[in-house]
Design a protein around this motif. Structure first.
Motif, mmCIF file in Angstrom:
data_model
loop_
_atom_site.group_PDB
_atom_site.id
_atom_site.type_symbol
_atom_site.label_atom_id
_atom_site.label_comp_id
_atom_site.label_asym_id
_atom_site.label_seq_id
_atom_site.Cartn_x
_atom_site.Cartn_y
_atom_site.Cartn_z
ATOM 1 N N GLU A 152 -2.450 -4.330 -14.602
ATOM 2 C CA GLU A 152 -1.347 -3.353 -14.642
ATOM 3 C C GLU A 152 -2.045 -2.091 -14.057
ATOM 4 O OE1 GLU A 152 2.136 -1.956 -17.136
ATOM 5 O OE2 GLU A 152 1.404 -3.710 -17.665
ATOM 6 N N LEU A 153 -1.820 -1.755 -12.770
ATOM 7 C CA LEU A 153 -2.602 -0.516 -12.226
ATOM 8 C C LEU A 153 -1.660 0.619 -12.387
ATOM 9 C CD1 LEU A 153 -3.499 -2.042 -8.833
ATOM 10 C CD2 LEU A 153 -4.936 -1.667 -10.761
ATOM 11 N N GLU A 154 -2.166 1.800 -12.722
ATOM 12 C CA GLU A 154 -1.609 3.149 -12.559
ATOM 13 C C GLU A 154 -0.953 3.667 -11.560
ATOM 14 O OE1 GLU A 154 -3.662 7.521 -13.173
ATOM 15 O OE2 GLU A 154 -3.912 6.051 -15.128
ATOM 16 N N ARG A 155 -1.695 3.129 -10.387
ATOM 17 C CA ARG A 155 -1.130 3.402 -8.925
ATOM 18 C C ARG A 155 -0.950 2.131 -8.247
ATOM 19 N NH1 ARG A 155 -5.361 6.527 -9.868
ATOM 20 N NH2 ARG A 155 -4.820 8.944 -10.347
ATOM 21 N N PRO A 156 0.340 1.137 -8.317
ATOM 22 C CA PRO A 156 0.185 0.036 -8.069
ATOM 23 C C PRO A 156 -0.103 -0.318 -6.515
ATOM 24 C CG PRO A 156 2.198 0.697 -9.269
ATOM 25 C CD PRO A 156 1.369 1.852 -9.201
ATOM 26 N N GLY A 157 0.010 0.816 -5.891
ATOM 27 C CA GLY A 157 -0.097 0.518 -4.373
ATOM 28 C C GLY A 157 -1.569 0.695 -3.981
ATOM 29 N N GLU A 158 -2.270 0.876 -4.659
ATOM 30 C CA GLU A 158 -3.741 1.162 -4.403
ATOM 31 C C GLU A 158 -4.583 -0.301 -4.370
ATOM 32 O OE1 GLU A 158 -5.971 3.965 -6.707
ATOM 33 O OE2 GLU A 158 -5.030 5.546 -5.994
ATOM 34 N N LYS A 159 -5.279 -0.289 -3.351
ATOM 35 C CA LYS A 159 -5.898 -1.705 -3.286
ATOM 36 C C LYS A 159 -7.419 -1.641 -4.244
ATOM 37 C CE LYS A 159 -8.440 -4.460 0.407
ATOM 38 N NZ LYS A 159 -9.594 -4.732 -0.290
#
Length: 87
Positions: free
Chosen positions: A17-24
């Motif tokens: 679960e990413l803090e910034r979902p759009g980051e690769k």
């Protein structure tokens, strides 16, 4: 732990679960840090790290980088964005 293109690697990356979902994500993850979301004041950001969790590869350079940040002494006392190590 797994190659990003392996079955296990793809499954593991899908569960992060990413803090910034759009980051690769990088091809090889050297370290991964969680934040202490339960201690966040509603409407405030960022959450702290004190009860977070750090996972690092068995790569001494990762630990050396972390120690270098602390030894640099670039610490700003206070709470919230703009305070802490490396600001």
């Amino acid at each position: 732990l797994y190659d990003k293109d392996s079955k296990e690697g793809i499954e593991a990356r899908n569960m992060i679960e990413l803090e910034r979902p759009g980051e690769k994500l990088p091809d090889k993850i050297g370290a991964f840090l969680t934040r202490d979301w339960p201690q966040v004041v509603p409407g405030k950001f960022p959450p702290g790290y004190q009860a977070g969790f750090l996972v690092a590869r068995r790569d001494p350079s990762i630990m050396n980088e972390m120690v270098d940040v602390i030894k640099e002494g670039n610490y700003t006392a206070g709470w919230g964005r703009g305070y802490g190590w490396g600001n």
